[in-house]
Design a protein around this motif. Structure first.
Motif, PDB file in Angstrom:
ATOM      1  N   VAL A  63       0.835  -1.206   0.000  1.00  0.00           N
ATOM      2  CA  VAL A  63       0.000   0.000   0.000  1.00  0.00           C
ATOM      3  C   VAL A  63       0.871   1.259   0.000  1.00  0.00           C
ATOM      4  N   LYS A  64       1.971   1.213   0.711  1.00  0.00           N
ATOM      5  CA  LYS A  64       2.866   2.374   0.749  1.00  0.00           C
ATOM      6  C   LYS A  64       3.711   2.474  -0.530  1.00  0.00           C
ATOM      7  N   GLN A  65       3.689   1.411  -1.319  1.00  0.00           N
ATOM      8  CA  GLN A  65       4.482   1.316  -2.552  1.00  0.00           C
ATOM      9  C   GLN A  65       5.963   1.481  -2.242  1.00  0.00           C
ATOM     10  N   PRO A 150       5.675   3.282   9.131  1.00  0.00           N
ATOM     11  CA  PRO A 150       6.361   4.266   8.288  1.00  0.00           C
ATOM     12  C   PRO A 150       5.543   5.542   8.249  1.00  0.00           C
ATOM     13  N   SER A 151       6.129   6.642   7.813  1.00  0.00           N
ATOM     14  CA  SER A 151       5.352   7.855   7.620  1.00  0.00           C
ATOM     15  C   SER A 151       4.218   7.529   6.638  1.00  0.00           C
ATOM     16  N   ALA A 152       3.028   8.095   6.896  1.00  0.00           N
ATOM     17  CA  ALA A 152       1.832   7.707   6.143  1.00  0.00           C
ATOM     18  C   ALA A 152       1.708   8.492   4.834  1.00  0.00           C
ATOM     19  N   ASN A 153       2.751   8.395   4.014  1.00  0.00           N
ATOM     20  CA  ASN A 153       2.744   9.006   2.681  1.00  0.00           C
ATOM     21  C   ASN A 153       3.160   7.938   1.680  1.00  0.00           C
ATOM     22  N   LEU A 154       2.751   8.117   0.431  1.00  0.00           N
ATOM     23  CA  LEU A 154       3.257   7.224  -0.602  1.00  0.00           C
ATOM     24  C   LEU A 154       4.760   7.389  -0.672  1.00  0.00           C
ATOM     25  N   PRO A 158       6.139  14.005   0.227  1.00  0.00           N
ATOM     26  CA  PRO A 158       6.332  14.638   1.538  1.00  0.00           C
ATOM     27  C   PRO A 158       5.549  13.917   2.639  1.00  0.00           C
ATOM     28  N   SER A 159       6.101  13.871   3.827  1.00  0.00           N
ATOM     29  CA  SER A 159       5.439  13.180   4.942  1.00  0.00           C
ATOM     30  C   SER A 159       4.167  13.925   5.347  1.00  0.00           C
ATOM     31  N   PRO A 160       3.208  13.216   5.954  1.00  0.00           N
ATOM     32  CA  PRO A 160       1.937  13.816   6.348  1.00  0.00           C
ATOM     33  C   PRO A 160       1.964  14.355   7.769  1.00  0.00           C
TER      34      PRO A 160
HETATM   35 MG    MG Z   1       9.048   8.239   5.422  1.00  0.00          MG
END
Ligand code: MG
Ligand code: TXA
Length: 346
Positions: A63-65, A150-154, A158-160
Motif C-alpha cells: 500500500v505504501k508502494q 512508516p510515515s503515512a505518505n506514498l 512529503p510526509s503527512p
Molecule cells: Mg518516510
C-alpha cells in the motif's frame, strides 16, 4: 498516479488531550485483524500495521508502494517493550531510552528472532521507538503488539502532518485514520544505528548528534546526505541555501518572469508577495522549530495550488535547521548555493 479506491476509509476524530479508548480501540481492532490504521505521532502521521505479523507487514509495503528492502520502524508503548525487540541491548541504548523516550529518537539494534525479518527489510537489524503522543501510545497498548509505522505518505512524497495529508495519499486503500490534529514537531524522528562503532545517525531529526553524544559520551558519525530523492512535492523544487547571496524571492521572481507558475515557501523575514503566484510563510527565521512544523504542509499546499515550481528558502544548517535542510536537499531538483543555480543534481 490514479489508483482505484477499494475500501471505505473511516476517519475517526480523536481529542488528543483526552483520547477516548473506545474510538482508538476501533483502530486497534483494525491492527489486530491485519488491517492498516494511520495514527498521529509527535513527528508525523504513521501508517500502522501489526509489526509481528508478516501478512500485515507485506500489505503495508504494497500500500505504501515501498520496496521490501526498506525496513519499518517498530513503535512500542514503553521502553522495556521497545528494547525487547532487540537481541542484545547495549548500555548506550538503555541510557538513550531513559533520556529521550518517549520522544523522536529511533534506535537501530540487532533484531530479536521473534521480529519477522520482513518487517526489517529482510535484514538483521531492527529499528524501535516510543512515540511521545498519547493517542499513538494508547493505540499501541490496545493493539497489544508493536506497530510497524512508516510515515503515512506514498513512498517518495512529503510526509503527512495532518489526517488530510494521509487521506490525500491513502483514501480508499486503508481501513482507518485517527485524526487528532496536526503533529507537534512535523519532522521525522532521528534514526541512530547503535550496531556500529561509532554509532551513526542514519537520518537527522529533532534530537541532534550533540544531544546524543552528551548522553552516551561517544562521538557520533553524522548522517550522509541521502542519495535517492525523497519527500518530493509534485512540482519542481528549487532550494535556495541560507548561505546564498541571492534571496529565494529573487529566484522566484526570475522563474516567474520566465513564464513559470511559481510558489514560494519562505520565512516571515524573506517574504515578498509580488515575486510569485502563491506565497506560503512557514515561520520566522529565528524559530526553526516552527518552520519544521510547517515544512511538509507548505510543500503539499503549494502543490495543491498547482504551481510548476516551488522555491524554498533554506535555513541556517545548525541543530534542527540541519535536519530541515537534510529534507529539503534530499527533495530538491536544484539547489542554489551561491548566486548561481546549481543544476548538477537534476
Ligand atoms: Mg518516510
Ligand atoms: O518519526 C518517524 O520516525 C515516523 C513516525 C511515524 O514514527 N516514521 C518514519 O518511518 O519516518 P519511515 O519508514 O518513513 O522512515 C524510517 C526510516 C527509513 O529511512 C528506514 O530506511 C529507516 O528509518 N530504518 C527503519 N528500520 C531500519 C533498520 N532496521 N535499519 C536501518 N534503517 C532503518
Amino acid at each position: 498516479m490514479v489508483r482505484d479506491a477499494e475500501l471505505l476509509t473511516r476517519v475517526i476524530a480523536i481529542d488528543p488531550r483526552r483520547p477516548d479508548p473506545e474510538l482508538v480501540g476501533i483502530a486497534a481492532e483494525t491492527i489486530q485483524t491485519r488491517g492498516l490504521a494511520a495514527f498521529p505521532t509527535e513527528t508525523v502521521y504513521g501508517l500502522g500495521a501489526d509489526g509481528l505479523n508478516e501478512e500485515a507487514v507485506c500489505r503495508l509495503y504494497e500500500v505504501k508502494q515501498r520496496p521490501r528492502s526498506n525496513p519499518f520502524i517498530l513503535h512500542a508503548a514503553d521502553a522495556t517493550t521497545a528494547l525487547s525487540l532487540a537481541d542484545t541491548v547495549p548500555n548506550a541504548a538503555e541510557k538513550l531510552a531513559q533520556r529521550f523516550w518517549p520522544g523522536p529518537l529511533t534506535l537501530v539494534l540487532e533484531r530479536a528472532p521473534r521480529v519477522p525479518a520482513v518487517t526489517c527489510g529482510g535484514g538483521e537489524k531492527v529499528a524501535a521507538r516510543v512515540p511521545d503522543n498519547t493517542v499513538a501510545r494508547m493505540l499501541i497498548e490496545l493493539s497489544d503488539t508493536p506497530i510497524a509505522g512508516p510515515s503515512a505518505n506514498l513512498s517518495g512524497s512529503p510526509s503527512p502532518v495532518t489526517a488530510r495529508h494521509v487521506l490525500a495519499d491513502f483514501e480508499g486503500h486503508i481501513e482507518v485514520v485517527l485524526d487528532a490534529g496536526p503533529c507537534r514537531l512535523g519532522l521525522e524522528s532521528t534514526v541512530l544505528d547503535l550496531t556500529e562503532q561509532p554509532p551513526r545517525i542514519l537520518r537527522p531529526g529533532v534530537i541532534t548528534a550533540g544531544e546524543i553524544s552528551e548522553v552516551i559520551g561517544d562521538a557520533i558519525e553524522a548522517a550522509p546526505q541521502a542519495s535517492e530523492s525523497r519527500y518530493r512535492p509534485r512540482a519542481r523544487l528549487v532550494v535556495v541555501s541560507a548561505a546564498s547571496s541571492t534571496t529565494a524571492a529573487a529566484v522566484a521572481r526570475g522563474l516567474a518572469a520566465s513564464g513559470k507558475r511559481v510558489g514560494l515557501a519562505v520565512s516571515a523575514e524573506g517574504a515578498d508577495e509580488d515575486c510569485c503566484h502563491v506565497q506560503r510563510i512557514w515561520g520566522r527565521m529565528t524559530e526553526p522549530e516552527a518552520i519544521a512544523a510547517q515544512l511538509y504542509g507548505a510543500l503539499r499546499e503549494l502543490d495543491d495550488a498547482g504551481v510548476d515550481v516551488i522555491v524554498a528558502e533554506g535555513v541556517v544548517e545548525d541543530g534542527i535547521g540541519a535536519s530541515i535542510m537534510h529534507r529539503l536537499r534530499t527533495a530538491a531538483d536544484a539547489i542554489v548555493e551561491n548566486a548561481e543555480m546549481d543544476t548538477a543534481s537534476e
